[in-house]
Design a protein around this motif. Structure first.
Motif, PDB file in Angstrom:
ATOM      1  N   MET A   1      23.763 -18.170 -19.745  1.00 49.92           N
ATOM      2  CA  MET A   1      22.448 -18.381 -19.634  1.00 49.92           C
ATOM      3  C   MET A   1      22.051 -19.055 -18.218  1.00 49.92           C
ATOM      4  SD  MET A   1      19.249 -19.942 -22.228  1.00 49.92           S
ATOM      5  CE  MET A   1      20.598 -20.386 -23.279  1.00 49.92           C
ATOM      6  N   ARG A   2      20.964 -18.539 -17.421  1.00 49.36           N
ATOM      7  CA  ARG A   2      20.808 -19.429 -16.119  1.00 49.36           C
ATOM      8  C   ARG A   2      19.396 -19.360 -16.100  1.00 49.36           C
ATOM      9  NH1 ARG A   2      21.127 -17.062 -10.471  1.00 49.36           N
ATOM     10  NH2 ARG A   2      21.087 -18.863  -9.167  1.00 49.36           N
ATOM     11  N   PHE A   3      19.119 -20.555 -15.440  1.00 51.99           N
ATOM     12  CA  PHE A   3      17.792 -20.793 -15.206  1.00 51.99           C
ATOM     13  C   PHE A   3      17.211 -20.463 -13.582  1.00 51.99           C
ATOM     14  CE2 PHE A   3      17.460 -23.480 -19.035  1.00 51.99           C
ATOM     15  CZ  PHE A   3      16.315 -22.903 -19.665  1.00 51.99           C
ATOM     16  N   LEU A   4      16.056 -19.786 -13.134  1.00 50.27           N
ATOM     17  CA  LEU A   4      15.724 -19.930 -11.929  1.00 50.27           C
ATOM     18  C   LEU A   4      14.422 -20.471 -11.716  1.00 50.27           C
ATOM     19  CD1 LEU A   4      15.897 -15.641 -11.740  1.00 50.27           C
ATOM     20  CD2 LEU A   4      17.520 -17.343 -11.148  1.00 50.27           C
ATOM     21  N   ARG A   5      14.566 -20.968 -10.443  1.00 49.93           N
ATOM     22  CA  ARG A   5      13.074 -21.849 -10.008  1.00 49.93           C
ATOM     23  C   ARG A   5      12.262 -20.803  -9.397  1.00 49.93           C
ATOM     24  NH1 ARG A   5      13.748 -27.405 -10.173  1.00 49.93           N
ATOM     25  NH2 ARG A   5      11.453 -27.203 -10.045  1.00 49.93           N
ATOM     26  N   LEU A   6      11.156 -21.363  -9.206  1.00 48.41           N
ATOM     27  CA  LEU A   6      10.121 -20.566  -8.810  1.00 48.41           C
ATOM     28  C   LEU A   6      10.410 -19.872  -7.358  1.00 48.41           C
ATOM     29  CD1 LEU A   6       7.152 -19.341  -9.025  1.00 48.41           C
ATOM     30  CD2 LEU A   6       6.418 -21.391  -7.854  1.00 48.41           C
ATOM     31  N   ALA A   7      10.993 -20.614  -6.543  1.00 47.38           N
ATOM     32  CA  ALA A   7      11.246 -20.047  -5.346  1.00 47.38           C
ATOM     33  C   ALA A   7      12.264 -18.745  -5.398  1.00 47.38           C
ATOM     34  CB  ALA A   7      11.965 -20.984  -4.567  1.00 47.38           C
ATOM     35  N   GLU A   8      13.113 -18.783  -6.508  1.00 46.99           N
ATOM     36  CA  GLU A   8      14.119 -17.560  -6.711  1.00 46.99           C
ATOM     37  C   GLU A   8      13.229 -16.503  -7.303  1.00 46.99           C
ATOM     38  OE1 GLU A   8      17.451 -15.235  -6.775  1.00 46.99           O
ATOM     39  OE2 GLU A   8      17.102 -16.841  -5.492  1.00 46.99           O
ATOM     40  N   VAL A   9      12.547 -16.987  -8.409  1.00 45.68           N
ATOM     41  CA  VAL A   9      11.775 -15.742  -9.039  1.00 45.68           C
ATOM     42  C   VAL A   9      10.715 -15.027  -7.921  1.00 45.68           C
ATOM     43  CG1 VAL A   9       9.961 -15.398 -10.551  1.00 45.68           C
ATOM     44  CG2 VAL A   9      11.559 -17.007 -11.320  1.00 45.68           C
ATOM     45  N   ARG A  10      10.127 -15.783  -7.241  1.00 48.37           N
ATOM     46  CA  ARG A  10       9.253 -15.138  -6.227  1.00 48.37           C
ATOM     47  C   ARG A  10      10.136 -14.200  -5.203  1.00 48.37           C
ATOM     48  NH1 ARG A  10       6.200 -19.255  -2.600  1.00 48.37           N
ATOM     49  NH2 ARG A  10       5.357 -17.594  -1.901  1.00 48.37           N
ATOM     50  N   ASN A  11      11.533 -14.614  -4.942  1.00 43.48           N
ATOM     51  CA  ASN A  11      12.341 -13.872  -3.972  1.00 43.48           C
ATOM     52  C   ASN A  11      12.527 -12.453  -4.906  1.00 43.48           C
ATOM     53  OD1 ASN A  11      13.041 -14.591  -1.342  1.00 43.48           O
ATOM     54  ND2 ASN A  11      14.879 -15.384  -2.046  1.00 43.48           N
ATOM     55  N   ARG A  12      12.831 -12.586  -6.010  1.00 45.18           N
ATOM     56  CA  ARG A  12      13.254 -11.620  -6.736  1.00 45.18           C
ATOM     57  C   ARG A  12      12.249 -10.554  -7.172  1.00 45.18           C
ATOM     58  NH1 ARG A  12      18.123 -12.494 -10.999  1.00 45.18           N
ATOM     59  NH2 ARG A  12      19.433 -13.968  -9.716  1.00 45.18           N
ATOM     60  N   VAL A  13      11.086 -11.072  -7.250  1.00 46.77           N
ATOM     61  CA  VAL A  13       9.913  -9.995  -7.712  1.00 46.77           C
ATOM     62  C   VAL A  13       9.054  -9.711  -6.652  1.00 46.77           C
ATOM     63  CG1 VAL A  13      10.031 -10.738 -10.394  1.00 46.77           C
ATOM     64  CG2 VAL A  13       8.542 -11.947  -8.693  1.00 46.77           C
ATOM     65  N   GLY A  14       9.087 -10.429  -5.343  1.00 49.50           N
ATOM     66  CA  GLY A  14       8.189 -10.208  -4.455  1.00 49.50           C
ATOM     67  C   GLY A  14       6.742 -10.527  -4.670  1.00 49.50           C
ATOM     68  N   TYR A  15       6.478 -11.343  -5.658  1.00 51.22           N
ATOM     69  CA  TYR A  15       4.944 -11.836  -5.741  1.00 51.22           C
ATOM     70  C   TYR A  15       5.013 -13.402  -5.354  1.00 51.22           C
ATOM     71  CZ  TYR A  15       4.262  -7.589  -8.902  1.00 51.22           C
ATOM     72  OH  TYR A  15       4.134  -6.593  -9.477  1.00 51.22           O
ATOM     73  N   GLY A  16       3.784 -13.658  -5.138  1.00 46.71           N
ATOM     74  CA  GLY A  16       3.483 -15.168  -4.925  1.00 46.71           C
ATOM     75  C   GLY A  16       3.367 -15.703  -6.223  1.00 46.71           C
ATOM     76  N   ARG A  17       3.222 -17.082  -5.995  1.00 46.26           N
ATOM     77  CA  ARG A  17       2.888 -18.097  -6.978  1.00 46.26           C
ATOM     78  C   ARG A  17       1.891 -17.631  -7.932  1.00 46.26           C
ATOM     79  NH1 ARG A  17       0.136 -22.545  -8.512  1.00 46.26           N
ATOM     80  NH2 ARG A  17       1.201 -24.137  -9.616  1.00 46.26           N
ATOM     81  N   ALA A  18       0.584 -17.440  -7.180  1.00 48.61           N
ATOM     82  CA  ALA A  18      -0.627 -17.347  -8.359  1.00 48.61           C
ATOM     83  C   ALA A  18      -0.686 -16.091  -8.765  1.00 48.61           C
ATOM     84  CB  ALA A  18      -1.855 -17.252  -6.955  1.00 48.61           C
ATOM     85  N   THR A  19      -0.081 -14.834  -8.186  1.00 48.64           N
ATOM     86  CA  THR A  19       0.290 -13.746  -8.899  1.00 48.64           C
ATOM     87  C   THR A  19       0.999 -13.856 -10.166  1.00 48.64           C
ATOM     88  OG1 THR A  19      -0.013 -12.393  -6.830  1.00 48.64           O
ATOM     89  CG2 THR A  19       0.914 -11.225  -8.787  1.00 48.64           C
ATOM     90  N   ILE A  20       2.192 -14.517  -9.965  1.00 48.10           N
ATOM     91  CA  ILE A  20       3.182 -14.693 -11.324  1.00 48.10           C
ATOM     92  C   ILE A  20       2.465 -15.532 -12.356  1.00 48.10           C
ATOM     93  CG2 ILE A  20       5.146 -15.999 -12.001  1.00 48.10           C
ATOM     94  CD1 ILE A  20       6.568 -15.658  -8.958  1.00 48.10           C
ATOM     95  N   TYR A  21       1.680 -16.532 -12.019  1.00 49.76           N
ATOM     96  CA  TYR A  21       0.861 -17.403 -13.044  1.00 49.76           C
ATOM     97  C   TYR A  21      -0.189 -16.445 -13.775  1.00 49.76           C
ATOM     98  CZ  TYR A  21       3.842 -21.466 -12.439  1.00 49.76           C
ATOM     99  OH  TYR A  21       4.838 -22.103 -12.491  1.00 49.76           O
ATOM    100  N   ARG A  22      -0.946 -15.662 -12.932  1.00 44.39           N
ATOM    101  CA  ARG A  22      -1.862 -14.642 -13.326  1.00 44.39           C
ATOM    102  C   ARG A  22      -1.229 -13.627 -14.559  1.00 44.39           C
ATOM    103  NH1 ARG A  22      -4.870 -13.642  -8.888  1.00 44.39           N
ATOM    104  NH2 ARG A  22      -3.097 -12.556  -8.049  1.00 44.39           N
ATOM    105  N   LEU A  23      -0.068 -12.973 -14.046  1.00 44.12           N
ATOM    106  CA  LEU A  23       0.442 -12.125 -14.913  1.00 44.12           C
ATOM    107  C   LEU A  23       1.170 -12.815 -15.933  1.00 44.12           C
ATOM    108  CD1 LEU A  23       2.608 -10.006 -12.139  1.00 44.12           C
ATOM    109  CD2 LEU A  23       0.488  -9.385 -13.707  1.00 44.12           C
ATOM    110  N   MET A  24       1.573 -13.902 -16.065  1.00 42.22           N
ATOM    111  CA  MET A  24       2.088 -14.775 -17.116  1.00 42.22           C
ATOM    112  C   MET A  24       0.954 -15.073 -18.147  1.00 42.22           C
ATOM    113  SD  MET A  24       4.853 -17.906 -15.797  1.00 42.22           S
ATOM    114  CE  MET A  24       4.010 -18.866 -16.850  1.00 42.22           C
ATOM    115  N   ALA A  25      -0.426 -15.454 -17.640  1.00 41.02           N
ATOM    116  CA  ALA A  25      -1.405 -15.608 -18.364  1.00 41.02           C
ATOM    117  C   ALA A  25      -1.857 -14.346 -19.009  1.00 41.02           C
ATOM    118  CB  ALA A  25      -2.438 -16.188 -17.778  1.00 41.02           C
ATOM    119  N   ALA A  26      -1.683 -13.525 -18.478  1.00 45.88           N
ATOM    120  CA  ALA A  26      -2.095 -11.940 -19.244  1.00 45.88           C
ATOM    121  C   ALA A  26      -0.979 -11.433 -20.237  1.00 45.88           C
ATOM    122  CB  ALA A  26      -2.299 -11.101 -18.050  1.00 45.88           C
ATOM    123  N   GLY A  27      -0.157 -12.075 -19.921  1.00 44.58           N
ATOM    124  CA  GLY A  27       0.941 -11.769 -20.986  1.00 44.58           C
ATOM    125  C   GLY A  27       1.826 -10.609 -20.479  1.00 44.58           C
ATOM    126  N   HIS A  28       1.932 -10.234 -18.949  1.00 40.94           N
ATOM    127  CA  HIS A  28       2.857  -9.225 -18.422  1.00 40.94           C
ATOM    128  C   HIS A  28       3.792  -9.868 -17.495  1.00 40.94           C
ATOM    129  CE1 HIS A  28      -0.437  -6.408 -19.349  1.00 40.94           C
ATOM    130  NE2 HIS A  28      -1.252  -7.525 -18.962  1.00 40.94           N
TER     131      HIS A  28
END
Length: 70
Positions: A1-28
């Motif tokens: 099990m490995r944790f990814l910080r925000l910078a790596e998540v952004r790199n992998r999915v191609g979304y910015g911080r705001a979009t990631i948090y908006r999708l999280m809030a929507a359950g997506h």
């Protein structure tokens, strides 16, 4: 099990911080885990599964669109 910080998540999915948090809030988008008072991270396996699901759903939609056009 490995944790990814925000910078790596952004790199992998191609979304910015705001979009990631908006999708999280929507359950997506996978939820983040608190690592401390000011640090959060995501499980690498959950991010990988989310990416794979997106690829599958886009592939299915593309195949369905091609079938309708014909």
């Amino acid at each position: 099990m490995r944790f990814l910080r925000l910078a790596e998540v952004r790199n992998r999915v191609g979304y910015g911080r705001a979009t990631i948090y908006r999708l999280m809030a929507a359950g997506h988008f996978p939820r983040s885990y608190s690592l401390g008072a000011r640090a959060v991270a995501w499980l690498e396996s959950e991010i990988d599964a989310w990416i794979e699901d997106r690829v599958r759903s886009v592939g299915t939609a593309s195949r369905a669109a091609r079938l309708v056009v014909r």
